[in-house]
Write an enzyme that holds these catalytic residues in place. Structure first.
Site, PDB file in Angstrom:
ATOM      1  N   LYS A   9       1.226  -1.935  -0.374  1.00 38.97           N
ATOM      2  CA  LYS A   9      -0.015   0.200  -0.161  1.00 38.97           C
ATOM      3  C   LYS A   9       0.792   1.108   0.048  1.00 38.97           C
ATOM      4  CE  LYS A   9      -3.952  -2.078   2.387  1.00 38.97           C
ATOM      5  NZ  LYS A   9      -4.939  -2.225   3.225  1.00 38.97           N
ATOM      6  N   TYR A  49     -12.445  -1.939  -4.081  1.00 40.17           N
ATOM      7  CA  TYR A  49     -12.874  -1.584  -2.197  1.00 40.17           C
ATOM      8  C   TYR A  49     -14.470  -1.723  -2.625  1.00 40.17           C
ATOM      9  CZ  TYR A  49      -8.752  -1.945   0.170  1.00 40.17           C
ATOM     10  OH  TYR A  49      -7.055  -2.239   0.967  1.00 40.17           O
ATOM     11  N   ASN A 112      -2.082   0.201   6.722  1.00 43.10           N
ATOM     12  CA  ASN A 112      -1.599  -1.165   7.418  1.00 43.10           C
ATOM     13  C   ASN A 112      -0.408  -1.982   6.345  1.00 43.10           C
ATOM     14  OD1 ASN A 112      -3.640  -1.365   5.274  1.00 43.10           O
ATOM     15  ND2 ASN A 112      -5.345  -2.328   7.285  1.00 43.10           N
ATOM     16  N   HIS A 115      -2.481  -5.484   1.467  1.00 51.95           N
ATOM     17  CA  HIS A 115      -3.299  -5.757   1.162  1.00 51.95           C
ATOM     18  C   HIS A 115      -3.794  -7.424   0.864  1.00 51.95           C
ATOM     19  CE1 HIS A 115      -6.984  -6.559  -0.631  1.00 51.95           C
ATOM     20  NE2 HIS A 115      -6.829  -7.377  -1.327  1.00 51.95           N
ATOM     21  N   GLU A 126     -10.435 -10.157  -7.899  1.00 54.70           N
ATOM     22  CA  GLU A 126      -8.751  -8.557  -7.952  1.00 54.70           C
ATOM     23  C   GLU A 126      -8.149  -9.213  -8.576  1.00 54.70           C
ATOM     24  OE1 GLU A 126      -9.866  -7.844  -2.738  1.00 54.70           O
ATOM     25  OE2 GLU A 126      -8.134  -9.070  -3.246  1.00 54.70           O
TER      26      GLU A 126
HETATM   27  P1  RTP Z   1      -7.297  -5.553   3.673  1.00 52.98           P
HETATM   28  O1  RTP Z   1      -8.356  -6.266   2.387  1.00 52.98           O
HETATM   29  O2  RTP Z   1      -6.560  -4.626   2.311  1.00 52.98           O
HETATM   30  O3  RTP Z   1      -6.340  -6.420   2.423  1.00 52.98           O
HETATM   31  O4  RTP Z   1      -7.344  -5.209   4.361  1.00 52.98           O
HETATM   32  P2  RTP Z   1      -8.152  -6.642   5.889  1.00 52.98           P
HETATM   33  O5  RTP Z   1      -9.090  -7.668   5.163  1.00 52.98           O
HETATM   34  O6  RTP Z   1      -7.544  -6.903   6.782  1.00 52.98           O
HETATM   35  O7  RTP Z   1      -8.938  -5.806   6.330  1.00 52.98           O
HETATM   36  P3  RTP Z   1     -10.852  -4.759   5.467  1.00 52.98           P
HETATM   37  O8  RTP Z   1     -11.722  -5.325   6.389  1.00 52.98           O
HETATM   38  O9  RTP Z   1     -10.718  -5.141   4.650  1.00 52.98           O
HETATM   39  O10 RTP Z   1     -10.292  -3.747   5.925  1.00 52.98           O
HETATM   40  C1  RTP Z   1      -9.780  -2.553   4.008  1.00 52.98           C
HETATM   41  C2  RTP Z   1      -9.057  -1.506   4.619  1.00 52.98           C
HETATM   42  O11 RTP Z   1      -9.681  -1.067   5.066  1.00 52.98           O
HETATM   43  C3  RTP Z   1      -8.713   0.064   6.070  1.00 52.98           C
HETATM   44  N1  RTP Z   1      -9.753   0.097   6.835  1.00 52.98           N
HETATM   45  N2  RTP Z   1      -9.595   1.254   7.961  1.00 52.98           N
HETATM   46  N3  RTP Z   1     -10.069   3.069   9.921  1.00 52.98           N
HETATM   47  C4  RTP Z   1     -10.787   1.630   9.818  1.00 52.98           C
HETATM   48  O12 RTP Z   1     -11.283   1.688  11.079  1.00 52.98           O
HETATM   49  C5  RTP Z   1     -10.410   0.980   8.730  1.00 52.98           C
HETATM   50  N4  RTP Z   1     -10.668   0.222   8.853  1.00 52.98           N
HETATM   51  C6  RTP Z   1     -10.507  -0.308   7.491  1.00 52.98           C
HETATM   52  C7  RTP Z   1      -7.725  -1.102   6.245  1.00 52.98           C
HETATM   53  O13 RTP Z   1      -6.790  -0.001   5.114  1.00 52.98           O
HETATM   54  C8  RTP Z   1      -7.822  -2.009   6.089  1.00 52.98           C
HETATM   55  O14 RTP Z   1      -6.857  -2.520   5.541  1.00 52.98           O
HETATM   56 MG    MG Z   2     -10.428  -7.416   3.270  1.00 54.40          MG
END
Ligand code: RTP
Ligand code: MG
Length: 138
Positions: A9, A49, A112, A115, A126
């Site tokens: 990212k 997204y 973070n 992804h 994707e």
């Molecule tokens: P990713 O899809 O990017 O691999 O991450 P993930 O599954 O661990 O988390 P996800 O729930 O799918 O959330 C996608 C991305 O959104 C951002 N995020 N921000 N501010 C917040 O509370 C928050 N929560 C999620 C993060 O960049 C997350 O990786």
């Molecule tokens: Mg995710």
């Protein structure tokens, strides 16, 4: 063999951490079958997204993901989807295990550093969102 989709990212690319993250990927036994550096448009980030479009963080997330370049990768190994998510660590770096990418490099729950696809159906959406078949080798 399974394939998954990964992004280094903007926060990580901006801080010059791409090489360290790619080293972790290779040391964990993933084959890199596709890789390129791109700058997402806001529309591309929103499309990628779209499952999160009703979430409160969607707007900020799309701004973040389109603010500077990312590196997109297609990774291959047995159990690639789950193993890549294990190597990334928890979404919130405060909860991530030691040695994971997010524990070592992430700035916060949004910025973070990486992804990963969360299921086979997600990877199937994707990977072709970013790569055509000629861009995947091995
Ligand atoms: P990713 O899809 O990017 O691999 O991450 P993930 O599954 O661990 O988390 P996800 O729930 O799918 O959330 C996608 C991305 O959104 C951002 N995020 N921000 N501010 C917040 O509370 C928050 N929560 C999620 C993060 O960049 C997350 O990786
Ligand atoms: Mg995710």
């Amino acid at each position: 063999m399974e394939r998954t989709f990964a992004i280094i990212k903007p926060d990580a690319v901006e801080r010059g951490l791409s090489g360290k993250i790619i080293t972790k990927i290779e040391e964990a036994g993933f084959a890199i079958v596709g890789m390129k550096k791109i700058h997402l448009s806001r529309a591309q980030a929103e499309g990628f997204y779209y499952v999160h479009k009703e979430r409160p963080f969607f707007n900020d997330l799309c701004s973040f993901m389109s603010r500077s370049p990312v590196i997109v990768l297609c990774l291959q190994k047995e159990n690639a989807i789950a193993d890549w998510r294990t190597l990334m660590g928890a979404t919130n770096p405060a909860n991530a295990e030691p040695g994971t990418i997010r524990k070592e490099f992430a700035k916060n729950i949004e910025e973070n550093s990486s992804h990963g696809s969360d299921a086979p159906e997600t990877a199937a959406f994707e990977i072709p969102y970013f790569f055509n078949s000629f861009e995947l080798v091995g």
